[in-house]
Scaffold this motif. Structure first.
Motif, short mmCIF file in Angstrom:
data_model
loop_
_atom_site.label_atom_id
_atom_site.label_comp_id
_atom_site.label_asym_id
_atom_site.label_seq_id
_atom_site.Cartn_x
_atom_site.Cartn_y
_atom_site.Cartn_z
N THR A 1 74.84 32.17 49.84
CA THR A 1 74.67 33.53 50.34
C THR A 1 74.35 34.51 49.22
O THR A 1 73.53 35.42 49.41
CB THR A 1 75.92 34.02 51.09
OG1 THR A 1 77.06 33.95 50.23
CG2 THR A 1 76.17 33.22 52.34
N GLN A 2 74.94 34.30 48.05
CA GLN A 2 74.68 35.23 46.96
C GLN A 2 73.27 35.04 46.38
O GLN A 2 72.63 36.02 45.99
CB GLN A 2 75.74 35.09 45.86
CG GLN A 2 77.12 35.54 46.32
CD GLN A 2 77.11 36.93 46.93
OE1 GLN A 2 76.90 37.92 46.24
NE2 GLN A 2 77.33 37.01 48.23
N GLU B 1 70.69 34.10 48.20
CA GLU B 1 69.83 34.74 49.20
C GLU B 1 69.90 36.26 49.07
O GLU B 1 68.88 36.94 49.17
CB GLU B 1 70.24 34.31 50.62
CG GLU B 1 69.91 32.87 50.93
CD GLU B 1 68.42 32.58 50.85
OE1 GLU B 1 67.63 33.31 51.47
OE2 GLU B 1 68.05 31.62 50.14
N ARG B 2 71.08 36.79 48.86
CA ARG B 2 71.24 38.24 48.70
C ARG B 2 70.50 38.73 47.45
O ARG B 2 69.88 39.79 47.45
CB ARG B 2 72.72 38.61 48.62
CG ARG B 2 72.94 40.10 48.59
CD ARG B 2 74.38 40.46 48.73
NE ARG B 2 74.49 41.92 48.73
CZ ARG B 2 75.57 42.58 48.40
NH1 ARG B 2 76.66 41.94 48.07
NH2 ARG B 2 75.58 43.90 48.43
N LEU B 3 70.56 37.93 46.39
CA LEU B 3 69.85 38.28 45.17
C LEU B 3 68.35 38.36 45.42
O LEU B 3 67.68 39.30 44.98
CB LEU B 3 70.14 37.26 44.06
CG LEU B 3 69.44 37.47 42.74
CD1 LEU B 3 69.88 38.78 42.09
CD2 LEU B 3 69.72 36.29 41.80
N LYS B 4 67.82 37.40 46.17
CA LYS B 4 66.38 37.40 46.48
C LYS B 4 65.99 38.63 47.30
O LYS B 4 64.95 39.23 47.07
CB LYS B 4 66.01 36.15 47.29
CG LYS B 4 66.00 34.89 46.52
CD LYS B 4 65.59 33.76 47.46
CE LYS B 4 66.10 32.43 47.00
NZ LYS B 4 65.83 31.36 47.98
N ILE B 5 66.81 38.99 48.28
CA ILE B 5 66.47 40.06 49.22
C ILE B 5 66.82 41.44 48.67
O ILE B 5 66.01 42.37 48.73
CB ILE B 5 67.16 39.82 50.57
CG1 ILE B 5 66.62 38.54 51.21
CG2 ILE B 5 66.97 41.01 51.51
CD1 ILE B 5 67.43 38.03 52.39
N GLU B 6 68.04 41.60 48.13
CA GLU B 6 68.54 42.91 47.74
C GLU B 6 68.61 43.11 46.22
O GLU B 6 68.80 44.24 45.77
CB GLU B 6 69.95 43.14 48.31
CG GLU B 6 70.03 43.09 49.82
CD GLU B 6 71.46 43.21 50.30
OE1 GLU B 6 72.26 43.94 49.68
OE2 GLU B 6 71.79 42.57 51.31
N GLY B 7 68.51 42.02 45.46
CA GLY B 7 68.65 42.13 44.01
C GLY B 7 70.08 42.35 43.56
O GLY B 7 70.32 42.88 42.48
N VAL B 8 71.05 41.95 44.40
CA VAL B 8 72.48 42.21 44.14
C VAL B 8 73.27 40.93 44.33
O VAL B 8 72.97 40.13 45.22
CB VAL B 8 73.01 43.29 45.11
CG1 VAL B 8 74.50 43.48 44.96
CG2 VAL B 8 72.28 44.59 44.94
N ASP C 1 77.53 39.97 44.56
CA ASP C 1 78.91 40.48 44.55
C ASP C 1 79.82 39.39 45.11
O ASP C 1 80.12 39.37 46.30
CB ASP C 1 79.03 41.76 45.35
CG ASP C 1 80.36 42.46 45.13
OD1 ASP C 1 81.34 41.80 44.71
OD2 ASP C 1 80.44 43.68 45.41
#
Length: 85
Positions: free
Chosen positions: A27-28, A30-37, A39
């Protein structure tokens, strides 16, 4: 063969340790790819509301951080490599 539109089923012997690490990393990333974040703390806090004990030890939590940090650090390595080629 996996399709991007189908759910992924992940399970270990108790469903919280290694499964939790995999889900956290996936999940992180994927989040990095989409939002650049990224956590990890907030994700695990959220996910534990659905599955108590997810990422069941401090060592597993540290591994998630280290694996994601290594992944992010690899961007610089590969960017520098492309400049040399």
């Amino acid at each position: 063969m996996a399709s991007g539109n189908k759910p992924i089923v992940v399970m270990c012997n108790n469903g919280i340790g290694r499964t939790g690490m995999f889900i956290t990393l996936h999940t992180q990333l994927e989040r990095l790819k989409i939002e650049g974040v990224i956590d990890v703390f907030q994700f695990i806090k959220f996910a534990r509301k659905q599955r108590e004990g997810l990422v069941s030890s401090p060592e597993m939590y540290a591994f998630c951080h280290e694996a994601l940090a290594d992944y992010v650090d690899s961007f610089e390595t590969y960017a520098n490599f492309k400049e040399l080629v």
